[in-house]
Design an enzyme around this catalytic site. Structure first.
Site, PDB file in Angstrom:
ATOM      1  N   CYS A  17       0.819  -1.211   0.000  1.00  0.00           N
ATOM      2  CA  CYS A  17       0.000   0.000   0.000  1.00  0.00           C
ATOM      3  C   CYS A  17       0.854   1.263   0.000  1.00  0.00           C
ATOM      4  CB  CYS A  17      -0.886   0.055   1.242  1.00  0.00           C
ATOM      5  SG  CYS A  17      -2.057  -1.280   1.332  1.00  0.00           S
ATOM      6  N   CYS A  36      -3.211   9.217   6.354  1.00  0.00           N
ATOM      7  CA  CYS A  36      -2.130   8.933   7.309  1.00  0.00           C
ATOM      8  C   CYS A  36      -2.652   8.974   8.737  1.00  0.00           C
ATOM      9  CB  CYS A  36      -1.004   9.953   7.155  1.00  0.00           C
ATOM     10  SG  CYS A  36      -0.153   9.871   5.581  1.00  0.00           S
ATOM     11  N   ASP A  80       2.226   2.468   2.784  1.00  0.00           N
ATOM     12  CA  ASP A  80       2.448   2.891   4.170  1.00  0.00           C
ATOM     13  C   ASP A  80       1.996   1.807   5.140  1.00  0.00           C
ATOM     14  OD1 ASP A  80      -0.253   3.360   3.748  1.00  0.00           O
ATOM     15  OD2 ASP A  80      -0.011   5.538   3.737  1.00  0.00           O
ATOM     16  N   CYS A 123       5.376   8.075   4.286  1.00  0.00           N
ATOM     17  CA  CYS A 123       5.853   9.399   3.916  1.00  0.00           C
ATOM     18  C   CYS A 123       5.975  10.296   5.145  1.00  0.00           C
ATOM     19  CB  CYS A 123       4.901  10.010   2.896  1.00  0.00           C
ATOM     20  SG  CYS A 123       3.235  10.161   3.529  1.00  0.00           S
TER      21      CYS A 123
END
Lengths: 397, 297
Positions: free
Chosen positions: B41, B112, B43, B68
């Site tokens: 994916c 995130c 992350d 990231c």
């Protein structure tokens, strides 16, 4: 200190190029289409620029059409090829083209055209047998890059062109990344149409050119004016055209010294591979542009690497999903079938004639620490890190 | 270039609580970790918790993140937020809390913060011995097959972040970011959520009116009563439970006793009694009859 290693994204305008174009932004503002000598004198410099661009490509000046950018060139080329042979409804391209080709092809598919996207292997190279198998008498156009923007991998365009010609198809190349970095000679070529962009070779943004082989049945994309002998309407962007001409002239000179760039690139590449474990050069086994390297750092993510580099004033780019704003990683690296461990952690460094040893040295100095810091944060550490990879299948489908 | 807040960059360049936690083998200390995401994916987060069982609280939290800038900052922010909290308090933390702690995240990076919230939930569920896999499967419905995103996850993101467009859903939980074939399905879930908000508002107005004696007390036939209870469960209760990984079905109605069957995560969730009393009973009392009592079977 700024370390600029993102020259495949855009380049610094050469000071000599800037100097050449400035008068046409100030006192020499005439329109070359005007019927007075104040404007007319500008027409002469456009023809001079056309000759400079033609010389760089081994073409004739009448074969060069100035336009606004690489995307326009690519759109125009596809449009022209299909308009010239309206009965043919098939296009062959590759899976790793720039979006200015791929998006147009996707759009044409919706309008009923058939498009074949040739695959690449793990080195980023095409299989010419696959091309041969895809060709039919109904193929209007074969369009491929000369060199890939992300990996720098160079395609064998003359071999591709020979196959295209054998089936009576137009052959277009997107040479945006190649012009000025590798020699191109169109005088003995199977290429019908070629796209180039000014800002990739030290001219400013907003200027490009399309090469159209003499005798090719060209159909214009932009209508409305007689400029460029009716092949591209729109008032001439005189300062930018002058700039592109000058940039082409300088690029031709520079081609003789391009080995210096290749040496610096190799030094960067070897240095990184020697000091940092679990790194791989993407497309490293194929013929490549002298200025480009694309390095996969396993187990860490590209955008995070870029932000770490940015703190040191180092500019590079990444094909990671997080960089683009889309959720998918680079279509180029994906097409090469790279494992996920490197796919998201790939960084492109692209050099130019301005790149210095000090810049390369700085990257080599900071890179090990950056990778170490990010790897210390990462839950992944080896290729057997199977946890949470079960979604691989879902991604592929 | 992403326009990250100063707090995001601060926690990215100097992350707090990075790393893992080894089990110290001390009395009244337990160590557990929860994982979400994958390298595929782009992350992934492994969240480590040190828990004090006697107080049910989080003594320490650490993170290991592949991702990231904002994924790393979100993970670090999460650990700062949850330290010292009880597990029940921690379970109430939403992705919005993480984003707020960071001074905001770019829309396209909201996923995130969602990852942080999910890892926290995964760690706590694991500690409490709740089957995370079962929880994640929800009722087996994957809306986005490209990224493996369930209906439950999408409903929750919509509700907690008040999302109104498909694009926002993609930014928050990635769903719809791949082939795009589920975009219409996501749109339906958004409309569903908006209607549900409308129903709640209408019901609240109705309740106020009743309180003020505007409407006469209603007498219902048994069939009407059952139909209304079923409707309220379907429209008001189940979406909330499904969003939390559980579900409820109506078993029987005996006079004012409403017998329900709790399924999935709720069934074994220690706070299920609370869920029952406050979520279901209150809704039914409000919207059907004030005298109703809910019992689990």
């Amino acid at each position: 200190m700024l370390t600029y290693l993102d020259n495949n994204a855009t380049t610094r305008t050469d000071p000599a190029v800037l100097e050449a174009m400035l008068p046409y932004l100030s006192e020499l503002y005439g329109n070359p289409s005007s019927m007075h000598s104040f404007g007319g004198q500008v027409g002469a410099v456009i023809e001079e620029a056309r000759e400079q661009v033609a010389n760089l490509l081994g073409a004739e000046p009448t074969e060069i059409i100035f336009n606004s950018c690489g995307s326009e060139g690519n759109n125009t080329a596809i449009h022209a090829a299909l308009a010239a042979q309206p009965e043919k409804r098939h296009i062959v391209t590759t899976a790793v083209e720039h979006p200015a080709i791929l998006a147009v092809c996707k759009h044409l598919e919706k309008k009923g055209y058939g498009v074949t996207y040739l695959s690449v292997d793990e080195r980023g190279e095409l299989d010419l047998l696959e091309l041969e198998a895809a060709m039919t008498g109904g193929t209007a156009l074969v369009t491929t890059m000369v060199a890939n923007n992300e990996t720098g991998v160079i395609f064998p365009v003359e071999q591709i062109g020979a196959i295209a010609k054998a089936y009576g198809a137009t052959f277009h190349v997107d040479a945006v990344q190649a012009v000025g970095k590798v020699p191109i000679n169109l005088s003995q070529s199977s290429i019908d149409l070629l796209t180039l962009s000014g800002h990739k070779l030290h001219a400013p943004k907003g200027i490009g050119a399309l090469y159209v082989r003499k005798g090719y049945r060209f159909r214009p994309f932009l209508l409305g004016g007689h400029q460029e002998r009716g092949r591209r309407a729109g008032t001439h962007n005189v300062p930018a055209i002058v700039a592109l001409g000058k940039a082409a002239e300088l690029a031709q000179t520079h081609l003789a010294y391009v080995k210096r760039e290749a040496d610096l690139r190799d030094r960067l590449e070897h240095g990184i591979l020697a000091t940092i474990s679990d790194t791989v050069v993407n497309g490293g086994g194929a013929p490549r542009l002298p200025n480009t390297t694309n390095i996969g750092f396993k187990y860490i993510e590209g955008e995070a690497i870029l932000f770490m580099l940015n703190k040191h004033g180092i500019c590079a780019s990444s094909g990671s999903a997080c960089t683009s704003g889309s959720l998918d990683p680079s279509h180029v690296l994906t097409a090469m079938g790279l494992p996920y461990t490197t796919l998201h952690g790939s960084i492109r460094f692209s050099l130019s004639r301005y790149t210095t040893e000090a810049e390369i040295g700085q990257v080599l100095a900071v890179m090990p620490d950056i990778v170490e810091r990010l790897r210390a944060m990462s839950p992944f550490s080896n290729d057997q890190a199977g946890w949470l990879q079960e979604r691989d299948l879902a991604i592929v489908t | 270039m992403w326009d990250y807040s100063e707090k995001v960059l601060e926690l990215f360049y100097n992350p707090l609580n990075q790393g893992s936690i080894d089990d110290p083998n001390q009395p009244d200390v337990a160590v557990v970790f929860g994982e979400v995401g994958s390298i595929a994916c782009g992350d992934a987060l492994r969240l480590h918790l040190k828990v004090q069982p006697s107080t049910d609280s989080i003594l320490d939290a650490r993170f290991q993140t592949f991702g990231c800038t904002s994924a790393i900052a979100s993970s670090s922010a999460l650990t700062e937020i949850i330290k010292g909290r009880t597990l029940d308090q921690a379970l109430h933390i939403t992705n919005r809390d993480i984003a707020d702690f960071l001074g905001g995240l770019p829309e396209a990076k909201m996923h995130c913060s969602v990852m942080g919230q999910e890892a926290l939930e995964a760690a706590i569920y694991k500690y409490r011995g709740i089957e995370v896999e079962h929880h994640e499967e929800d009722d087996g419905t994957l809306v986005c097959t490209c990224y493996g995103i369930s209906e439950k996850k999408i409903r929750r993101a919509i509700a907690e972040n008040d999302l109104s467009t498909v694009e926002q859903v993609t930014n928050y939980v990635k769903a719809g970011g791949g082939c795009g074939s589920c975009l219409a399905g996501i749109e339906d879930l958004i409309l569903d959520a908006q209607q549900s908000v409308e129903t709640v508002r209408a019901a609240a107005e109705l309740a106020v009116e009743r309180e003020q004696g505007i409407q006469p007390p209603i007498s219902l036939t048994n069939l009407q009563k059952i139909t209304m209870i079923q409707t309220v469960l379907d429209k008001e209760v189940r979406p909330v439970l499904v969003a939390d990984g559980g579900d409820v079905s109506l078993h029987d109605v005996e006079g004012d006793r409403v017998l329900v069957k709790l399924q999935g995560a709720c069934g074994s969730c220690p706070s299920s009694t609370e869920t029952l009393k406050y979520a279901i009973e209150a809704k039914l009392q409000d919207l059907v009859l004030p005298s109703l009592v809910v019992e689990a079977i």
